[in-house]
Structures are given as C-alpha cells and as structure tokens.
Design a protein around this motif. Structure first.
Motif, PDB file in Angstrom:
ATOM      1  N   GLU B 158       0.849  -1.175   0.000  1.00  0.00           N
ATOM      2  CA  GLU B 158       0.000   0.000   0.000  1.00  0.00           C
ATOM      3  C   GLU B 158       0.892   1.235   0.000  1.00  0.00           C
ATOM      4  OE1 GLU B 158      -2.655   0.248   3.260  1.00  0.00           O
ATOM      5  OE2 GLU B 158      -3.756   1.927   2.392  1.00  0.00           O
ATOM      6  N   PRO B 159       0.603   2.200  -0.890  1.00  0.00           N
ATOM      7  CA  PRO B 159       1.461   3.389  -0.927  1.00  0.00           C
ATOM      8  C   PRO B 159       1.405   4.124   0.405  1.00  0.00           C
ATOM      9  CG  PRO B 159      -0.359   3.580  -2.495  1.00  0.00           C
ATOM     10  CD  PRO B 159      -0.455   2.233  -1.883  1.00  0.00           C
ATOM     11  N   SER B 160       2.574   4.304   1.014  1.00  0.00           N
ATOM     12  CA  SER B 160       2.566   4.874   2.370  1.00  0.00           C
ATOM     13  C   SER B 160       2.344   6.379   2.351  1.00  0.00           C
ATOM     14  CB  SER B 160       3.869   4.533   3.082  1.00  0.00           C
ATOM     15  OG  SER B 160       4.939   4.964   2.288  1.00  0.00           O
ATOM     16  N   THR B 161       2.705   7.046   1.257  1.00  0.00           N
ATOM     17  CA  THR B 161       2.533   8.500   1.254  1.00  0.00           C
ATOM     18  C   THR B 161       1.144   8.915   0.829  1.00  0.00           C
ATOM     19  OG1 THR B 161       3.335   8.659  -1.006  1.00  0.00           O
ATOM     20  CG2 THR B 161       4.949   8.938   0.742  1.00  0.00           C
ATOM     21  N   GLU B 162       0.382   7.977   0.266  1.00  0.00           N
ATOM     22  CA  GLU B 162      -0.953   8.349  -0.208  1.00  0.00           C
ATOM     23  C   GLU B 162      -1.991   7.326   0.251  1.00  0.00           C
ATOM     24  OE1 GLU B 162      -0.880  10.053  -4.530  1.00  0.00           O
ATOM     25  OE2 GLU B 162       0.851   8.789  -4.197  1.00  0.00           O
ATOM     26  N   ALA B 163      -1.986   7.048   1.524  1.00  0.00           N
ATOM     27  CA  ALA B 163      -2.924   6.050   2.026  1.00  0.00           C
ATOM     28  C   ALA B 163      -4.346   6.585   1.945  1.00  0.00           C
ATOM     29  CB  ALA B 163      -2.569   5.707   3.461  1.00  0.00           C
ATOM     30  N   LEU B 164      -5.259   5.706   1.622  1.00  0.00           N
ATOM     31  CA  LEU B 164      -6.673   6.084   1.549  1.00  0.00           C
ATOM     32  C   LEU B 164      -7.475   5.139   2.428  1.00  0.00           C
ATOM     33  CD1 LEU B 164      -7.395   6.625  -2.231  1.00  0.00           C
ATOM     34  CD2 LEU B 164      -6.780   8.309  -0.538  1.00  0.00           C
ATOM     35  N   SER B 249       9.378  25.813 -14.262  1.00  0.00           N
ATOM     36  CA  SER B 249      10.176  26.826 -13.594  1.00  0.00           C
ATOM     37  C   SER B 249      10.823  26.212 -12.366  1.00  0.00           C
ATOM     38  CB  SER B 249       9.281  28.000 -13.187  1.00  0.00           C
ATOM     39  OG  SER B 249       9.956  28.787 -12.250  1.00  0.00           O
ATOM     40  N   PHE B 250      12.127  26.053 -12.402  1.00  0.00           N
ATOM     41  CA  PHE B 250      12.761  25.465 -11.215  1.00  0.00           C
ATOM     42  C   PHE B 250      12.970  26.505 -10.129  1.00  0.00           C
ATOM     43  CE2 PHE B 250      16.192  26.609 -14.097  1.00  0.00           C
ATOM     44  CZ  PHE B 250      17.061  27.292 -13.263  1.00  0.00           C
ATOM     45  N   LEU B 251      12.578  27.758 -10.399  1.00  0.00           N
ATOM     46  CA  LEU B 251      12.695  28.801  -9.380  1.00  0.00           C
ATOM     47  C   LEU B 251      11.433  28.914  -8.536  1.00  0.00           C
ATOM     48  CD1 LEU B 251      14.499  31.587 -11.388  1.00  0.00           C
ATOM     49  CD2 LEU B 251      15.442  30.183  -9.570  1.00  0.00           C
ATOM     50  N   SER B 252      10.398  28.220  -8.940  1.00  0.00           N
ATOM     51  CA  SER B 252       9.132  28.337  -8.223  1.00  0.00           C
ATOM     52  C   SER B 252       9.090  27.367  -7.047  1.00  0.00           C
ATOM     53  CB  SER B 252       7.991  28.020  -9.176  1.00  0.00           C
ATOM     54  OG  SER B 252       6.808  27.891  -8.441  1.00  0.00           O
ATOM     55  N   PRO B 253       8.479  27.791  -5.940  1.00  0.00           N
ATOM     56  CA  PRO B 253       8.334  26.833  -4.841  1.00  0.00           C
ATOM     57  C   PRO B 253       7.237  25.801  -5.104  1.00  0.00           C
ATOM     58  CG  PRO B 253       7.378  28.943  -4.226  1.00  0.00           C
ATOM     59  CD  PRO B 253       8.003  29.141  -5.569  1.00  0.00           C
ATOM     60  N   PHE B 254       6.435  26.048  -6.130  1.00  0.00           N
ATOM     61  CA  PHE B 254       5.315  25.137  -6.362  1.00  0.00           C
ATOM     62  C   PHE B 254       5.680  24.036  -7.354  1.00  0.00           C
ATOM     63  CE2 PHE B 254       3.279  29.019  -5.003  1.00  0.00           C
ATOM     64  CZ  PHE B 254       2.422  28.536  -4.037  1.00  0.00           C
ATOM     65  N   PRO B 255       5.275  22.825  -7.069  1.00  0.00           N
ATOM     66  CA  PRO B 255       5.539  21.736  -8.006  1.00  0.00           C
ATOM     67  C   PRO B 255       4.616  21.852  -9.222  1.00  0.00           C
ATOM     68  CG  PRO B 255       4.276  20.918  -6.147  1.00  0.00           C
ATOM     69  CD  PRO B 255       4.552  22.365  -5.875  1.00  0.00           C
ATOM     70  N   THR B 256       5.172  21.750 -10.425  1.00  0.00           N
ATOM     71  CA  THR B 256       4.325  21.819 -11.609  1.00  0.00           C
ATOM     72  C   THR B 256       4.116  20.440 -12.218  1.00  0.00           C
ATOM     73  OG1 THR B 256       6.281  22.478 -12.803  1.00  0.00           O
ATOM     74  CG2 THR B 256       4.744  24.210 -12.228  1.00  0.00           C
ATOM     75  N   LEU B 257       4.614  19.417 -11.542  1.00  0.00           N
ATOM     76  CA  LEU B 257       4.257  18.057 -11.923  1.00  0.00           C
ATOM     77  C   LEU B 257       3.731  17.359 -10.674  1.00  0.00           C
ATOM     78  CD1 LEU B 257       6.994  18.410 -13.998  1.00  0.00           C
ATOM     79  CD2 LEU B 257       6.072  16.199 -14.589  1.00  0.00           C
ATOM     80  N   LEU B 258       2.825  16.457 -10.931  1.00  0.00           N
ATOM     81  CA  LEU B 258       2.253  15.722  -9.818  1.00  0.00           C
ATOM     82  C   LEU B 258       3.012  14.407  -9.722  1.00  0.00           C
ATOM     83  CD1 LEU B 258      -0.358  16.204  -8.127  1.00  0.00           C
ATOM     84  CD2 LEU B 258      -1.485  14.661  -9.696  1.00  0.00           C
ATOM     85  N   HIS B 259       3.309  13.939  -8.526  1.00  0.00           N
ATOM     86  CA  HIS B 259       3.841  12.580  -8.485  1.00  0.00           C
ATOM     87  C   HIS B 259       2.941  11.728  -7.617  1.00  0.00           C
ATOM     88  CE1 HIS B 259       5.335  12.929  -4.402  1.00  0.00           C
ATOM     89  NE2 HIS B 259       5.871  14.082  -4.714  1.00  0.00           N
ATOM     90  N   THR B 260       2.849  10.473  -7.986  1.00  0.00           N
ATOM     91  CA  THR B 260       1.948   9.613  -7.250  1.00  0.00           C
ATOM     92  C   THR B 260       2.490   8.202  -7.213  1.00  0.00           C
ATOM     93  OG1 THR B 260      -0.288   8.743  -7.114  1.00  0.00           O
ATOM     94  CG2 THR B 260       0.563   9.176  -9.311  1.00  0.00           C
TER      95      THR B 260
END
Lengths: 401, 520
Positions: B158-164, B249-260
């Motif tokens: 079970e994915p530990s970072t995205e438990a449902l 933009s690697f200067l942005s604090p926001f992630p522009t890709l989602l990881h799952t």
C-alpha cells in the motif's frame, strides 16, 4: 532600459518602505481601555498649579477629567470577570489628558477595544459634546461602535461600580444595554457613529441615561439633546422613555401594567409597531397621527378575572390601549412643553414624506419659531392579547369564574 | 548545464567518453569474454560458463551477471537445451557453420521468450548489465542475447505516502515492468501507448511515457517527449531528478508536476488526457501537467459520495490557507492590530503573553522552526522510535515551554494548527512548499503587519497565475476561467453530471459519458 529598471526597482522599494504599519507594539504591552468617562474639572487649585508651571500655555474654555478604565489581562478568568483599574487625568483637551495619562501608567492606552463612553450631565449640559466627540471620530484608534451614555452626576462614578458577579465594570455596563428587550424604559444603545450623524444633520436626539449607586448601575431613562444648541436639555424619566421608545418604534419588548377590577394584570409585549402619519393641511401646524399596534401575552394576573371570557379580554385590551396612549402623551407633552425639543424624529418624518412643508419649517421646527411645540399629536393604540398563559386557573377557590 | 531543446545527445561517441564501445563481436569466444571482462574489470558477480558442443567440440560461452539474471532459466532453457541438442541429429548436421548453428539456436532450440541476435559489443554489455544472458558461439561474429532478467523486486504494498480509507491498496514499486502492468490492469485500452526511452548516460535507465492516444492532446505528448530528450545527465536515481529537469520553472516553490504512487490515480489522470512518466527504480510516477487544483485533490474525493468529497475539498482549501497564513496572521494581529481580535480573546492572549521574553514574531518563527525539526526528526528516526518523537516533542514544546514561560499557549495552538493544516494537504510536494512559504509570510507579517500579509498574498497570487505547467496555466480553471471545469475543482460534482473531460486538457475525445470513446 537600465534606467527604467532602476526606476521600477526604486518604486517597488518605496512601496515597501514608505507604507506599512510601523506601530508594532506587542499585545501584552498595550493597556486595553475598556471604558472612558469624561467629567468637568472643578479643581481650582490644580488650575492655579498649571498656571504656575506653564504660564504662556494656550488655555481652553474648560478643563476636563478623562478617566480610562484599563483591564489587567492576567486577572481575567472567565465570563468578563477580571480586575480593572481606573486612571484619571485632567487637561484642556482630551489628547492632553491622554498624554498626561501616559506619564502615569506603564502601558500605553489602547482604545480599539473601548466599549463605552460616559459623559457627565454637566459636560452634556454645557454643550461640549460636539467638540469632545471629535477625537472619538477623528482618531484612527477609535471605533464608531463605542456606546455613549449620559451619567447623572459624575461620570467616573459609573466606572467605579463593583458588580456582584465580579464582571469588569465597563463590560458589565455594556452588557446591561443588551437587556433592552426586557425593559421598555431602557433606551436602546446609541453609538458614537450615530451621534455623528445627528450632529451633522442638526437633529435633536436622545442618549441613554445611566445612574450609578455604589455597586450597581441602573440604565433606564434618557437624556434629550437639542439639535440646534447641541446641548443637553434634560432627562426623560423611565416612563417617558417608554413613550419615546414607542413613538420611535424601537420597542423590542417590555411590559405594561393595568389595573382591572381593583387589581393588576401584566401585559408582556411580544411585538409593538408604531406608524406615524402627518397631516399637513395646515403647513405651519402639522398634525401627527401615531398609531400603535401591540401584540403580546397575558403575563401575570393578580386581578380576579376569567381570561377565557372574551369580554374580559376586550376590556383589558381597552385598558391597555388607554395606558399606552397615556404614556405616549406624557412623553409628547414633556418634549413639546417642557423641553421644546423634537427628540421623537417627527421633523425627520416630515422631511421624508412632506419635503416642501419641511423646507418651510426647517429653520423654525424646534428652534426659532418652534412650530414643533404647537403641532398636534394624536395617539391611537390597538392592543391584542394573543396568549393567556399555560394554565387555565390559578385560584382554586374561584373556579366558577 | 543548459537545456538544449531538440538536441538528442544520448549516444555520444567522443573519445574521452568511456561509456560506449565501438568493438564488434569477434569470432573467438574467449576473446569476446576477455573483452567483456576487461571492460567491466572482472567484477565478482560476472558469471562466465564456457562449454563445448557436439563432436566437433564447438566452443560456446555464456556471460551473465549473477543476481540480476534468473539462474534456473539459464540452466533449464539455455544450457540444458543446447546439451539435449546433441541427441537430436536431425537439427544439427556436422558440417554446419557457426552462423547457421546460431540461427538454429535462436529459432528452434532456446525456449526463452525474447532472444535477440547482435554483433555489437556495446549492446551486449548493456544487456548483460541489465540481467540478460549472452551466448557466444565459436566462429560466429554474432551473439545471442537471451532475456533472463530477474531483478530483486519488492512485493506490491500500500502506498505509504498516499494512504486512503477507500480505494485500491496496490502501489507502484521500483520495477518499471510491474508499474506498467499495474497501469494496464486499470486501462485495458488498446489506445494506451507506452513509449520507452533510456535516461542517464551512465545509469541507462528505462523511462516510459504513457498516455491514451485519442484522448491526449498530441502537442502535449510532443512537448513531454521534447523535454525528456532535451537534457543530458549521468544518473537518474529518482523521478524527482526528471521532474526538476522538465518542470517549467525550477525557481518556483510550487511543483508543476504531480507525483503519485497510485496506479488508480495515474490511470484516472491518463483518462483526463494527461501524460504519465514512469522511471525504472522509482515508485513515484510523474503526471504532467498539474495545476494548483489538482494538487489539492485526492482520489478519495471520487470514491466517496460527492457531497462528502465536496466537503473534504473545501476543508482542504481552508487547510491550505491556514498552513500558509495562520502564523503570519497571528503575528500581524497580535503585534499590529490587536483591535481586530474580539475583546475577550484579545485580553486572554494578552494575559498569556504577559512576561514572555520574545516578541510574537520571534516566537512564531522559532516555534515553526522547532516544528520543522520535529518533522524532520520524525522522518529520519527508525519507525519504532518515530512514535516517541511525537510524544517527546509534544511534551517539550506543548507543556514544558509554556510552563517555563518561554512561549505562550496560544502560540502553541497556532503552530499545532499550522502543522495539522499542512498535513491535511493531500500532495506532499505542495505541502512542503507551503512550509517554505510560511516563513515568507511570517517575515512579511512581522515587518508590515496585515499590510505585509496582504502584499505576500498578492505576490503569491501573481506568481501562481504566471506559472505554467506544460503550457497550461497553473491556476486553471480559476484563471483562465473555465466554467465547466469548476465542476471538479472546489466542488466535486456528482460523476453523472461530469459529462466531459476537463476542458483545460483540450482532449481530442471530450465526451466522458455515453459515447463509448472514439477509439472503440
């Protein structure tokens, strides 16, 4: 290009550095003022001292004593109970008093949580209200929602009450007004902002009256202010305030008592609406019809009557109607004859509904010619008793009634 | 190092680079084996087996890496098959050449499911290093690569970072074959495309771009491909490396890709017209593009009833706001605008702060930093001890610091609320961004009060609307406003009403319901 960029950068920096709240004072270093009282200073000796200390100083017409009630936050337990202390300072202006106070207290006074402003009868009667309220409206730390009260006697005495439930005096006074729906003789709260409006419109107005007596305060009655002179004319008693509340359609609750068959019954108001219409056939002598519609319950009964008898109820209703008319008439009489001040808002009514007439009367309504004192006010009341209570009988021996 | 779009520089043949070998397979088995040994410097796990075949004593040799390859497969299906061949004279005539013999081996003898004939030593070494077995035959300049990969792999967990609470329990693993299989299991769509690439000129890892043809906008796939081909790095231990290379933009604090880690989330994203990027060795699959709204969504929003899903989303937006602005707001109100706090609360805050040594701003920054220490410590510690850090930290900060009169209890509440709020954000990658932004907001609030906080908010918003993810504005569908996409943003409309795929993805097949899809 570089020059423009530098300019934009400078602009941005200025935006950051020139604006902003530089008055950073941590919350525990502020002295929260809960209530303010203003009295006239009658201390001759002090005035001589000032004269000696700074002879050339410009002097005001009068000296005031400003009393601030400050809270001691560490002592607050629950439910407004906590310890407070009052600080007084005198000066020709309020700001002077505040600065004088800063020399006496460790915490700088902070007015954003101020709840009430109590003015003494003398201050009000001498017409200092407009100038005294100026700082309460002008200063950024002041809120327009401060409640204004007129004290009988000295204003600071009201802040010195010691409520039985250990509440902070200012909070206690502030919450007493919330009981207005239970007592018809209490004037609803008036805020600094409201008075600002009255002053700008030159309207006559009323403020709640506060009477203090050692440990307790009583908040019935009201003080009448003349819109032209902008000074207090006098007090309306508790019952006259009832009439005022009825005419101004600001009744939230309360009761009437009438005598029937030698004993009393209590009528509890649930809803009371007043409509006033003006008859301007004679423009110099307008006639006002005040129609009061009351709905309520039979609250308490001492008289030996049968509340299920329709005739009895009708009888009570008639008595109540007379009672309401009597109360309202006593108020109008006092305002017309004694005070010669239209604190009932009849002028405003004319202004809204009969503007042309009002234009002619405007300068001579409750000033100058005083047409107000001559106009006729006719009161008609309609009372309904809706509920008679949850019991059928309360006196066993009178079961046949 | 600069990105050079469109320039593929994977196969570099520079003399300085020792990464590729020009040599071809020689006819001599021993020479080939020695060559490999020399290139790899005879590692201990290199397994070489030289044997002879038939009456002519034809010399053969196999080379593989022990541990990466399947021993039983080599024994049963390569070595044994060749030995048995001696007893089937109809297949091998004695005057057969080595090349003919190798073709017979490929076509008729070896029973592996993937065999490739090659003459390039470079390719052979690459295959051996990824677990295949190579078979040399004396006299032939060709060799057979027999697939025998059997890498150590982890079971599905079970994915530990995205438990449902509700939802599939399987998660991606480090093995890319498992991961592609997991996606296939959710999407039996013949239009599901999987393009393989190699990344890392030293690690040479497999990377798979997957999408559904007929739904995805072709330009998006092109752009993803272009970006993936545009960089040159030696190793890629995690998909985070890829993310940083290809994000807008690697200067942005926001992630522009989602990881799952979730196959269900990935397949849902694919069906919305997104592209997923899988990297061998990483259980985290990248999904492009991602918008701010996507990062505050959780698969469970769709699995639970829609009203519940909607409530959860609203709560998450509130949590995100708290996670960023709460400490700043506390500083601003306490230090600058105590008049904005309700009287009674103001008095009690003043009471708790009496006698504290530090101003609210310092207190807040120190406390948030301590909280970050705790979080880091909690992750680093071995799992059984990890629990204790919470208790120790909670006790030290919550009780002792307050009792000692160093921090005010209200501050502890604020910090705790901030921490809780940031845990309520479903995407860990954006939650850690929030933890970063909190500092900026606290700083702004401690210098300028509420005014600073508002400035910070404006700056944040300007940044957000400027940000793009693979050509799609990060703030879609807020701005640009796509009213149809609001159905699946703060609200989670009933699935029945979500007839179309997200407008922002500009899918070729728009209809989600009642059309069977264009590819069927």
């Amino acid at each position: 290009m570089h020059k423009r960029r530098r300019l934009v950068l400078c602009g941005m920096l200025l935006l950051f550095l020139t604006a902003g709240c530089w008055d950073r004072i941590d919350i525990e270093e502020r002295g929260f003022v809960l209530g303010t009282a203003i009295d006239l200073s009658k201390n001759e000796e002090e005035e001589e001292n000032i004269e000696a200390e700074s002879p050339g100083k410009p002097k005001g017409k009068t000296r005031f004593i400003l009393t601030n009630q400050m809270v001691i936050p560490g002592t607050i337990v629950e439910d407004n109970s906590g310890e407070t202390y009052n600080v007084s300072a005198s000066g020709d202006t309020l700001f002077e008093c505040v600065r004088e106070m800063a020399a006496r207290t460790s915490q700088s006074p902070f007015y954003e949580h101020n709840k009430i402003l109590i003015l003494s009868e003398d201050v009000a009667k001498r017409g200092h209200i407009p100038s005294l309220l100026d700082v309460f409206l002008r200063d950024k730390e002041m809120k327009r929602s401060i409640q204004v009260l007129i004290a009988v006697g000295e204003a600071r005495k009201a802040l010195e009450v010691k409520p039985q439930n250990k509440e902070m005096p200012a909070m206690y006074i502030n919450s007493v007004v919330n009981n207005a729906y239970k007592n018809l003789g209490m004037h609803p709260e008036v805020l600094v902002g409201d008075i600002h409006e009255y002053l700008l419109l030159d309207e006559s107005f009323t403020l709640p009256r506060i009477m203090s007596d050692g440990d307790e305060i009583k908040m019935t009655g009201s003080a009448v202010f003349q819109g032209d002179a902008k000074r207090m004319i006098g007090f309306l008693s508790s019952e006259e305030t009832e009439g005022l509340n009825i005419i101004k359609n600001q009744v939230e609750g309360g009761l009437f008592q009438v005598e029937i068959e030698g004993d009393l019954i209590v009528y509890e108001i649930k809803k009371l609406k007043t409509r006033i219409s003006a008859d301007v056939a004679d423009p110099l002598r307008p006639k006002f019809h005040v129609t009061v519609l009351a709905q309520g319950n039979l609250g308490e009964k001492y008289a030996m009557i049968d509340p299920f008898d329709a005739d009895v109820i009708t009888n009570i209703e008639h008595k109540l109607e007379h009672e309401i008319e009597r109360i309202v008439n006593s108020t109008t009489e006092k305002l017309q004859k004694d005070f010669e001040t239209d604190a009932m808002g009849l002028g405003t009514l004319l202004k809204r509904n009969h503007y042309k007439v009002w234009k002619r009367l405007e300068g001579d309504w409750d000033r100058g010619e005083k047409y107000f004192t001559r106009c006729e006010i006719e009161v008609t009341a309609r009372v309904q008793i809706e509920r008679r209570g949850t019991i059928i009988k309360s006196h066993g021996a009178l079961g046949d009634m | 190092m600069h990105r050079q779009p469109g320039k593929r520089r994977k196969n570099r043949h520079s003399p300085q680079s020792a990464l590729s070998y020009e040599a071809a397979v020689s006819a001599d088995v021993i020479e080939n084996i020695n060559h490999i040994k020399q290139i790899l410097q005879s590692p201990s796990d290199l397994t070489v087996r030289v044997f002879t075949f038939g009456q002519k004593k034809l010399q053969c040799g196999t080379v593989c890496i022990d541990g990466l390859s399947d021993r039983s497969l080599i024994n049963d299906h390569i070595l044994q098959s060749i030995h048995r061949l001696q007893y089937s004279p109809e297949l091998v005539s004695t005057n057969m050449t080595a090349d003919e013999f190798i073709v017979v081996l490929e076509n008729e003898v070896l029973s592996a499911h993937h065999i490739e004939m090659t003459s390039s030593l470079d390719k052979i070494i690459g295959s051996v290093l990824s677990g295949d077995t190579v078979l040399f035959v004396e006299g032939s300049k060709h060799a057979l690569i027999v697939e025998s990969k059997n890498w150590p792999r982890r079971a599905l967990e079970e994915p530990s970072t995205e438990a449902l609470i509700r939802g599939p329990r399987d998660g991606f693993t480090e093995s890319i074959e498992t991961n592609t299989a997991l996606i296939r299991r959710h999407l039996h769509d013949p239009a599901l495309r999987m393009e393989t690439m190699k990344v890392g000129n030293r690690s040479k890892k497999n990377l798979v771009i997957t999408y559904i043809e007929g739904i995805v906008h072709p330009d998006l796939v092109k752009e993803v491909r272009r970006r993936l081909e545009s960089f040159d790095m030696d190793i890629a231990p995690e998909s985070g490396f890829i993310e940083e290379w290809i994000e807008d933009s690697f200067l942005s604090p926001f992630p522009t890709l989602l990881h799952t880690e979730r196959p269900d989330k990935t397949s849902a994203a694919l069906s919305q017209g997104k592209v997923a990027i899988l990297l061998d060795g990483s259980p985290f699959v990248l999904i492009a593009p991602a918008t701010f709204g996507n990062l505050l969504q959780s698969p469970e929003d769709y699995y639970e009833r829609w009203m519940v899903g909607t409530l959860l989303r609203i709560l998450r937006y509130a949590a995100a706001f708290c996670a960023v602005f709460l400490p700043g707001l506390y500083i601003a109100l306490v230090s600058f605008h105590p008049g904005m706090i309700p009287s009674k609360l103001a008095f009690s805050i003043a009471a708790t702060r009496e006698g504290l040594p530090f101003p609210a701003a310092i207190e807040a920054i120190v406390m948030i930093t301590v909280l970050e220490f705790l979080r880091e410590a909690g992750i680093r510690l071995p799992k059984p001890i990890g629990q204790t850090i919470g208790i120790v930290g909670g006790l030290v900060i919550g009780e002792a610091a307050v009792t000692a009169g160093i921090v005010s209890p209200v501050m502890v509440i604020v910090v705790a609320l901030t921490a809780i709020a940031s845990f309520a954000v479903p995407a860990y990658s954006i939650a850690i961004s929030f933890r970063l932004i909190v500092y900026g907001m606290m700083l702004a609030a401690s210098i300028f009060g509420l005014y600073g906080l508002v400035l910070g908010y404006i700056v944040l918003n300007i940044h957000l609307v400027n940000l793009k993810s693979f050509g799609i504005p990060y703030s879609t569908p807020f701005a640009p406003n796509l009213s149809d996409d609001w159905k699946d943003l703060i609200l989670r409309a009933p699935i029945v009403t979500m007839r179309k795929r997200p407008e922002m993805m500009q899918t070729k097949d728009e209809q989600r319901i009642n059309n069977g899809g264009s590819m069927r």
